[in-house]
Design an enzyme around this catalytic site. Sequence first.
Site, PDB file in Angstrom:
ATOM      1  N   CYS A 161       2.042   1.117  11.722  1.00  0.00           N
ATOM      2  CA  CYS A 161       3.188   1.468  11.340  1.00  0.00           C
ATOM      3  C   CYS A 161       3.922   2.349  12.118  1.00  0.00           C
ATOM      4  O   CYS A 161       5.021   2.835  11.898  1.00  0.00           O
ATOM      5  CB  CYS A 161       3.017   2.058   9.940  1.00  0.00           C
ATOM      6  SG  CYS A 161       1.879   0.930   8.718  1.00  0.00           S
TER       7      CYS A 161
ATOM      8  N   HIS B  91      -2.029  -7.631   2.714  1.00  0.00           N
ATOM      9  CA  HIS B  91      -2.113  -8.178   3.834  1.00  0.00           C
ATOM     10  C   HIS B  91      -3.271  -7.621   4.655  1.00  0.00           C
ATOM     11  O   HIS B  91      -3.546  -8.289   5.821  1.00  0.00           O
ATOM     12  CB  HIS B  91      -0.781  -7.743   4.743  1.00  0.00           C
ATOM     13  CG  HIS B  91      -0.555  -6.414   5.266  1.00  0.00           C
ATOM     14  ND1 HIS B  91      -0.308  -5.363   4.366  1.00  0.00           N
ATOM     15  CD2 HIS B  91      -0.941  -5.871   6.185  1.00  0.00           C
ATOM     16  CE1 HIS B  91      -0.267  -4.260   4.929  1.00  0.00           C
ATOM     17  NE2 HIS B  91      -0.678  -4.522   6.167  1.00  0.00           N
TER      18      HIS B  91
ATOM     19  N   GLY C   7       0.827  -1.279   0.187  1.00  0.00           N
ATOM     20  CA  GLY C   7       0.082   0.057  -0.021  1.00  0.00           C
ATOM     21  C   GLY C   7       0.699   1.316   0.136  1.00  0.00           C
ATOM     22  O   GLY C   7       0.375   1.972  -0.579  1.00  0.00           O
TER      23      GLY C   7
END
Length: 371
Positions: free
Chosen positions: A314, A186, A51
Amino acid sequence: AMVPLLASGYGNPSGAHRLAREANRVLDDARETMAAALGADPGEIVFTAGGTEADNLAITGVLNRQRSTGRPTAVPVCSAVEHHAVLEPVEHRGGAVLAVGADGIVDLDELATTLERLHAAGGVAVVSVMLANNETGIIQPIDRVVEVVRDRAPDALVHTDAVQALCWVDVAEATAGVDLISVSAHKFGGPKGVGALVVRDGLALDPLFKGGGQERERRGGTQNVAGIAAMAVAAAETVAERPTAVPRVSALRDRLADGIRSRVDGVVETGVTGTDRSTKTANLCHLCFEGIESEALLFLLEKEDIMASAASSCASGAMEPSHVLAAMGYDRDLAFGSLRLSLGYGTTEADIDAALAAVPAAVERLRQRGS
């Protein structure tokens, strides 16, 4: 899907021999499957390494192409709650960042006035507003965003980061008017390190990687054939299961959120008015607790086998509170006590029971320690 290709499907899909042609057929099949899941044509699918790359290709690739072909002052625009994979490229290239309300929804009036100003001043290259937020699960009204962009900056392209959305939202329907769409495998049961960008037919962008003509010269580099095949299988199963998975997971999420709120004082559920969660994806329970810090809460929950995060995975380990909560106007101290509990197709009633036992106990323990 992956194992046979990892074991024997080692042909380079750009080659001319039999093994290469077999690998290329795998890509063709995957391209058709991903196109069906995303409401696109197969030729509009660009395979990426995830992404983040898809987002960067959408923002930087479009901006570079437009600036080199007659629009040298065009700028990108995004909302303040975007994933850093969108926010940072926009800020790095001198773009504009739009405010959101306390509900996390982009301010459409500000979008309109900003686009008018930038369109008159030098042009808008691309407007990026995510379909579903990766921290709060809040769903943006992408169709209305498209209407404003077409009206106020008709030369601009519209991009949406749909990475968080595919399991829970009919992306094909929600993004029908969008020019560029990012997804990552994912997030819907595929492997990590593979994703895709929809680039509508006729749109041009500059590749981020020079030196390869793959993906119709939109993304250089030998494709991850096994990963792409697995992503396509996961996407097809996700779309097929979504009508039953969404209400089941939504009910589990509601029981989790309502249970924590009834057991714990001083807790705020983000993006929710009362118990109306209709503007959020089914999988995310995002809460802020008064008087505690997320880092300590996550430590206690992990000891109970509750794997959670404070914000985006993240950004785990970051010392600053979430930029998403800051944009929504949350008090800094309250934002430091945020907790993101993510559910999925494998979540069970027993998992909810475990979380309802662990979270209130952990919060109470931390508050007693701090008093």
